[in-house]
Design a protein around this motif. Structure first.
Motif, PDB file in Angstrom:
ATOM      1  N   TRP A  36       0.828  -1.210   0.000  1.00 39.86           N
ATOM      2  CA  TRP A  36       0.000   0.000   0.000  1.00 39.86           C
ATOM      3  C   TRP A  36       0.864   1.263   0.000  1.00 39.86           C
ATOM      4  O   TRP A  36       0.426   2.306  -0.492  1.00 39.86           O
ATOM      5  CB  TRP A  36      -1.003   0.004   1.135  1.00 39.86           C
ATOM      6  N   SER A  37       2.089   1.182   0.520  1.00 37.19           N
ATOM      7  CA  SER A  37       2.979   2.341   0.471  1.00 37.19           C
ATOM      8  C   SER A  37       3.350   2.666  -0.973  1.00 37.19           C
ATOM      9  O   SER A  37       3.367   3.842  -1.382  1.00 37.19           O
ATOM     10  CB  SER A  37       4.250   2.060   1.279  1.00 37.19           C
ATOM     11  N   ALA A  38       3.636   1.637  -1.749  1.00 38.66           N
ATOM     12  CA  ALA A  38       3.959   1.838  -3.160  1.00 38.66           C
ATOM     13  C   ALA A  38       2.771   2.411  -3.919  1.00 38.66           C
ATOM     14  O   ALA A  38       2.922   3.302  -4.767  1.00 38.66           O
ATOM     15  CB  ALA A  38       4.407   0.516  -3.785  1.00 38.66           C
ATOM     16  N   VAL A  39       1.574   1.909  -3.609  1.00 39.47           N
ATOM     17  CA  VAL A  39       0.373   2.422  -4.276  1.00 39.47           C
ATOM     18  C   VAL A  39       0.142   3.887  -3.905  1.00 39.47           C
ATOM     19  O   VAL A  39      -0.202   4.716  -4.764  1.00 39.47           O
ATOM     20  CB  VAL A  39      -0.853   1.567  -3.915  1.00 39.47           C
ATOM     21  N   THR A  40       0.330   4.230  -2.619  1.00 36.31           N
ATOM     22  CA  THR A  40       0.158   5.620  -2.187  1.00 36.31           C
ATOM     23  C   THR A  40       1.114   6.542  -2.935  1.00 36.31           C
ATOM     24  O   THR A  40       0.719   7.601  -3.434  1.00 36.31           O
ATOM     25  CB  THR A  40       0.382   5.745  -0.675  1.00 36.31           C
ATOM     26  N   ALA A  41       2.369   6.140  -3.013  1.00 35.74           N
ATOM     27  CA  ALA A  41       3.355   6.956  -3.732  1.00 35.74           C
ATOM     28  C   ALA A  41       2.995   7.079  -5.210  1.00 35.74           C
ATOM     29  O   ALA A  41       3.175   8.135  -5.823  1.00 35.74           O
ATOM     30  CB  ALA A  41       4.748   6.359  -3.574  1.00 35.74           C
ATOM     31  N   SER A  42       2.456   6.004  -5.789  1.00 39.67           N
ATOM     32  CA  SER A  42       2.112   6.032  -7.212  1.00 39.67           C
ATOM     33  C   SER A  42       0.966   6.980  -7.515  1.00 39.67           C
ATOM     34  O   SER A  42       0.796   7.424  -8.659  1.00 39.67           O
ATOM     35  CB  SER A  42       1.768   4.620  -7.702  1.00 39.67           C
ATOM     36  N   MET A  43       0.156   7.303  -6.493  1.00 38.60           N
ATOM     37  CA  MET A  43      -0.950   8.237  -6.710  1.00 38.60           C
ATOM     38  C   MET A  43      -0.442   9.627  -7.093  1.00 38.60           C
ATOM     39  O   MET A  43      -1.189  10.430  -7.663  1.00 38.60           O
ATOM     40  CB  MET A  43      -1.822   8.318  -5.455  1.00 38.60           C
ATOM     41  N   ALA A  44       0.813   9.918  -6.778  1.00 38.26           N
ATOM     42  CA  ALA A  44       1.397  11.205  -7.184  1.00 38.26           C
ATOM     43  C   ALA A  44       1.476  11.328  -8.698  1.00 38.26           C
ATOM     44  O   ALA A  44       1.583  12.438  -9.236  1.00 38.26           O
ATOM     45  CB  ALA A  44       2.787  11.351  -6.575  1.00 38.26           C
ATOM     46  N   GLU A  97     -10.115   8.345 -13.134  1.00 38.84           N
ATOM     47  CA  GLU A  97     -10.233   6.897 -13.273  1.00 38.84           C
ATOM     48  C   GLU A  97      -8.980   6.191 -12.767  1.00 38.84           C
ATOM     49  O   GLU A  97      -9.062   5.145 -12.115  1.00 38.84           O
ATOM     50  CB  GLU A  97     -10.503   6.531 -14.736  1.00 38.84           C
ATOM     51  N   ALA A  98      -7.825   6.772 -13.064  1.00 38.18           N
ATOM     52  CA  ALA A  98      -6.571   6.178 -12.584  1.00 38.18           C
ATOM     53  C   ALA A  98      -6.502   6.231 -11.060  1.00 38.18           C
ATOM     54  O   ALA A  98      -6.113   5.258 -10.404  1.00 38.18           O
ATOM     55  CB  ALA A  98      -5.379   6.900 -13.199  1.00 38.18           C
ATOM     56  N   LEU A  99      -6.884   7.364 -10.485  1.00 35.82           N
ATOM     57  CA  LEU A  99      -6.848   7.506  -9.028  1.00 35.82           C
ATOM     58  C   LEU A  99      -7.825   6.550  -8.365  1.00 35.82           C
ATOM     59  O   LEU A  99      -7.520   5.956  -7.318  1.00 35.82           O
ATOM     60  CB  LEU A  99      -7.170   8.949  -8.643  1.00 35.82           C
ATOM     61  N   LEU A 100      -8.991   6.379  -8.963  1.00 35.36           N
ATOM     62  CA  LEU A 100      -9.986   5.452  -8.416  1.00 35.36           C
ATOM     63  C   LEU A 100      -9.456   4.020  -8.446  1.00 35.36           C
ATOM     64  O   LEU A 100      -9.636   3.256  -7.490  1.00 35.36           O
ATOM     65  CB  LEU A 100     -11.285   5.553  -9.211  1.00 35.36           C
ATOM     66  N   GLY A 101      -8.788   3.645  -9.530  1.00 32.95           N
ATOM     67  CA  GLY A 101      -8.193   2.317  -9.611  1.00 32.95           C
ATOM     68  C   GLY A 101      -7.102   2.119  -8.581  1.00 32.95           C
ATOM     69  O   GLY A 101      -7.007   1.050  -7.952  1.00 32.95           O
ATOM     70  N   GLN A 102      -6.267   3.143  -8.373  1.00 37.88           N
ATOM     71  CA  GLN A 102      -5.211   3.043  -7.362  1.00 37.88           C
ATOM     72  C   GLN A 102      -5.806   2.942  -5.965  1.00 37.88           C
ATOM     73  O   GLN A 102      -5.282   2.218  -5.109  1.00 37.88           O
ATOM     74  CB  GLN A 102      -4.286   4.267  -7.469  1.00 37.88           C
ATOM     75  N   ARG A 103      -6.877   3.658  -5.746  1.00 40.12           N
ATOM     76  CA  ARG A 103      -7.564   3.597  -4.442  1.00 40.12           C
ATOM     77  C   ARG A 103      -8.094   2.187  -4.179  1.00 40.12           C
ATOM     78  O   ARG A 103      -8.045   1.689  -3.052  1.00 40.12           O
ATOM     79  CB  ARG A 103      -8.704   4.606  -4.444  1.00 40.12           C
ATOM     80  N   ARG A 143       0.653  16.100  -4.987  1.00 35.89           N
ATOM     81  CA  ARG A 143       1.504  15.030  -5.510  1.00 35.89           C
ATOM     82  C   ARG A 143       2.670  14.767  -4.556  1.00 35.89           C
ATOM     83  O   ARG A 143       3.019  13.613  -4.273  1.00 35.89           O
ATOM     84  CB  ARG A 143       2.010  15.384  -6.904  1.00 35.89           C
ATOM     85  N   GLY A 144       3.250  15.823  -4.043  1.00 34.40           N
ATOM     86  CA  GLY A 144       4.334  15.661  -3.079  1.00 34.40           C
ATOM     87  C   GLY A 144       3.857  15.011  -1.794  1.00 34.40           C
ATOM     88  O   GLY A 144       4.573  14.208  -1.172  1.00 34.40           O
ATOM     89  N   ALA A 145       2.636  15.335  -1.382  1.00 37.05           N
ATOM     90  CA  ALA A 145       2.081  14.734  -0.160  1.00 37.05           C
ATOM     91  C   ALA A 145       1.940  13.223  -0.314  1.00 37.05           C
ATOM     92  O   ALA A 145       2.269  12.455   0.606  1.00 37.05           O
ATOM     93  CB  ALA A 145       0.729  15.363   0.162  1.00 37.05           C
ATOM     94  N   PHE A 146       1.465  12.765  -1.477  1.00 39.17           N
ATOM     95  CA  PHE A 146       1.365  11.331  -1.714  1.00 39.17           C
ATOM     96  C   PHE A 146       2.737  10.662  -1.634  1.00 39.17           C
ATOM     97  O   PHE A 146       2.883   9.570  -1.061  1.00 39.17           O
ATOM     98  CB  PHE A 146       0.744  11.065  -3.084  1.00 39.17           C
ATOM     99  N   LEU A 147       3.753  11.298  -2.202  1.00 38.22           N
ATOM    100  CA  LEU A 147       5.101  10.713  -2.181  1.00 38.22           C
ATOM    101  C   LEU A 147       5.643  10.623  -0.756  1.00 38.22           C
ATOM    102  O   LEU A 147       6.211   9.596  -0.363  1.00 38.22           O
ATOM    103  CB  LEU A 147       6.046  11.553  -3.049  1.00 38.22           C
ATOM    104  N   VAL A 148       5.468  11.676   0.022  1.00 37.55           N
ATOM    105  CA  VAL A 148       5.985  11.689   1.396  1.00 37.55           C
ATOM    106  C   VAL A 148       5.277  10.630   2.239  1.00 37.55           C
ATOM    107  O   VAL A 148       5.928   9.878   2.982  1.00 37.55           O
ATOM    108  CB  VAL A 148       5.817  13.089   2.016  1.00 37.55           C
TER     109      VAL A 148
END
Length: 472
Positions: A101-109, A115-121, A178-183
């Motif tokens: 889930w950490s990798a997925v969170t970072a990828s949301m950036a 649609e992409a964000l919904l899939g990542q969620r 985007r930076g918040a997702f990465l952090v």
């Protein structure tokens, strides 16, 4: 090991609990971060509002925040419970899920569309579904003498993670969404890696014993190459293609796996106390999610001039009062249990908590009270209501067979999806009726939860000797 019975940080079991707590904090922070980086105001800008950057509406946001996460989370929770029951190292399973889930969170950036964000969620929900079914049965094994207290400590991750997520708003203002997702993704990954540094030092857990027992049994479906005779031997047909049997075996394995998951889930819900506990948790989740989603708009309606003050009060109440209540609930339930009430102590405690929370919540939105008085009721409601999770989980762990605790926790976690039904239904009300609907429905859910917890207490025995056995 006598040290395992203490609460010192030198104790191996306390170290494992600390790592699980840190992983769970990351879990909750990554889950809640999207709530704090949206802005539907007229002055929102793309760099600091994900909804503006990806051009989605408040209705689409509601889907993203609720069912876009909880549906995959629910489906995955059932499978995760079965996987956890057979896992040799539940701590590392939690760590692997955390890295996912950490990798997925970072990828949301990198998300370029709604649609992409919904899939990542959705993928985030799949990975996070493994946390509770792996962590809570392990905690029950490590702390048989203080299951509720240990589960309550683990449950602090809900409030600490929620508090960290609220910092996402400040981080968004500084470096953008985007930076918040990465952090958040990087910080959660660091916490998850601790699962591979700290180890469960017990000689063998129940899960390992079960794995060895299964491994020692002959399998009727697998035969060693070159073996002759024996029931279930696989025969090779000269000239036959190997692709078709492989496909058939894969389909058979998938069908068998689904059947196994459903079978284990049925076993985990077969006990009468467990069914009462699941029903009680469902009503409690409905109340909690309704407050989470609709309290801010309700306060904005009741007290439009106190929104900034509410943000401060609400943050402090969640982080401080929520954490204290959760911890105190576990300690109190274990104390009652140690005085001879057995596993029913947790159910009785939860029933009392819900009964007291109902009138306190009603006061939070009382139109005749001042803003400060309503915040006082909110503080009291949190101190009372948020004490339920540790005792409820500990009672559930004692109400099902040890080898099905992971599956039971998976079913318990899956109820969070159904808990979204109340906030979704409230969204159908007219704006003028929303505050009253929220006030009444949450109070009713608290009362129904109390009734179900009393039903669970009535169906549990006075004492469960196995629940007080010494740690292995």
């Amino acid at each position: 090991d006598g040290d395992d019975q203490g609460w010192s940080l030198e104790s191996p079991r306390v170290q494992v609990l600390a790592v699980l707590l840190l992983i769970f904090v990351g879990n909750q922070a990554c889950r809640a971060l999207p709530f704090y980086i949206v802005d539907f105001g007229p002055n929102a800008v793309p760099d600091h509002a994900v909804n503006v950057a990806l051009d989605f509406s408040s209705a689409q946001y509601a889907l993203l925040a609720t069912f876009g996460f909880t549906v995959p989370f629910t489906l995955a929770s059932l499978a995760a419970g079965a996987v956890s029951d057979g896992a040799k190292d539940k701590l590392q399973l939690s760590g692997l899920a955390g890295l996912g889930w950490s990798a997925v969170t970072a990828s949301m950036a990198l998300a370029g569309s709604y649609e992409a964000l919904l899939g990542q969620r959705a993928v985030l929900g799949v990975f996070q579904a493994a946390t509770n079914p792996a962590a809570l049965p392990l905690i029950a094994e490590l702390f048989p003498d203080a299951r509720a207290t240990a589960a309550a400590i683990f449950g602090l991750g809900i409030y600490l993670g929620g508090g960290l997520a609220s910092l996402g708003a400040s981080l968004d203002d500084t470096i953008g969404w985007r930076g918040a997702f990465l952090v958040f993704g990087a910080a959660s990954a660091l916490a998850s890696l601790l699962a591979f540094v700290v180890t469960d030092r017990r000689p063998a857990s129940r899960g390992v014993h079960l794995q060895r027992e299964i491994a020692a049994e002959p399998s009727p479906r697998v035969a060693a190459p070159g073996a002759s005779g024996g029931v279930g031997e696989k025969l090779e047909v000269p000239g036959a293609s190997s692709e078709e049997p492989k496909q058939q075996n894969l389909l058979a394995s998938l069908a068998s796996g689904c059947q196994d998951v459903l079978s284990k889930a049925a076993e985990a819900t077969s006990e009468t106390p467990a069914r009462w506990l699941y029903a009680a948790a469902l009503f409690r989740f409905c109340a909690g999610f309704a407050i989470l989603v609709w309290l801010p708009p309700a306060i904005r309606t009741r007290f439009p001039g106190d929104i900034e003050s509410f943000a401060v009060y609400n943050s402090l109440i969640k982080a401080v009062a929520g954490s204290l209540s959760s911890l105190a609930g576990g300690v109190a339930a274990d104390s009652l249990r140690s005085h001879g009430l057995g596993d029913k102590a947790g159910a009785l405690f939860c029933a009392a908590s819900a009964l007291l929370a109902a009138p306190l919540w009603f006061g939070v939105l009382d139109p005749s009270l001042s803003f400060d008085a309503c915040m006082g009721f909110l503080l009291a409601e949190y101190l009372v209501a948020e004490s339920w999770l540790g005792p409820a989980v500990a009672t559930l762990q004692g109400a099902v067979p040890e080898e099905r605790r992971g599956t039971a926790q998976g079913v318990f976690a899956a109820l969070t999806a159904l808990g979204n039904a109340l906030p979704a239904a409230l969204g159908l009300l007219a704006p003028a009726d929303l505050v009253d609907g929220l006030q009444i429905s949450v109070a009713v859910c608290y009362a129904l939860s109390a009734v179900c917890f009393l039903g669970a207490a009535g169906s549990l025995p006075e004492d469960t000797p196995s629940s007080s056995a010494p740690a292995p």
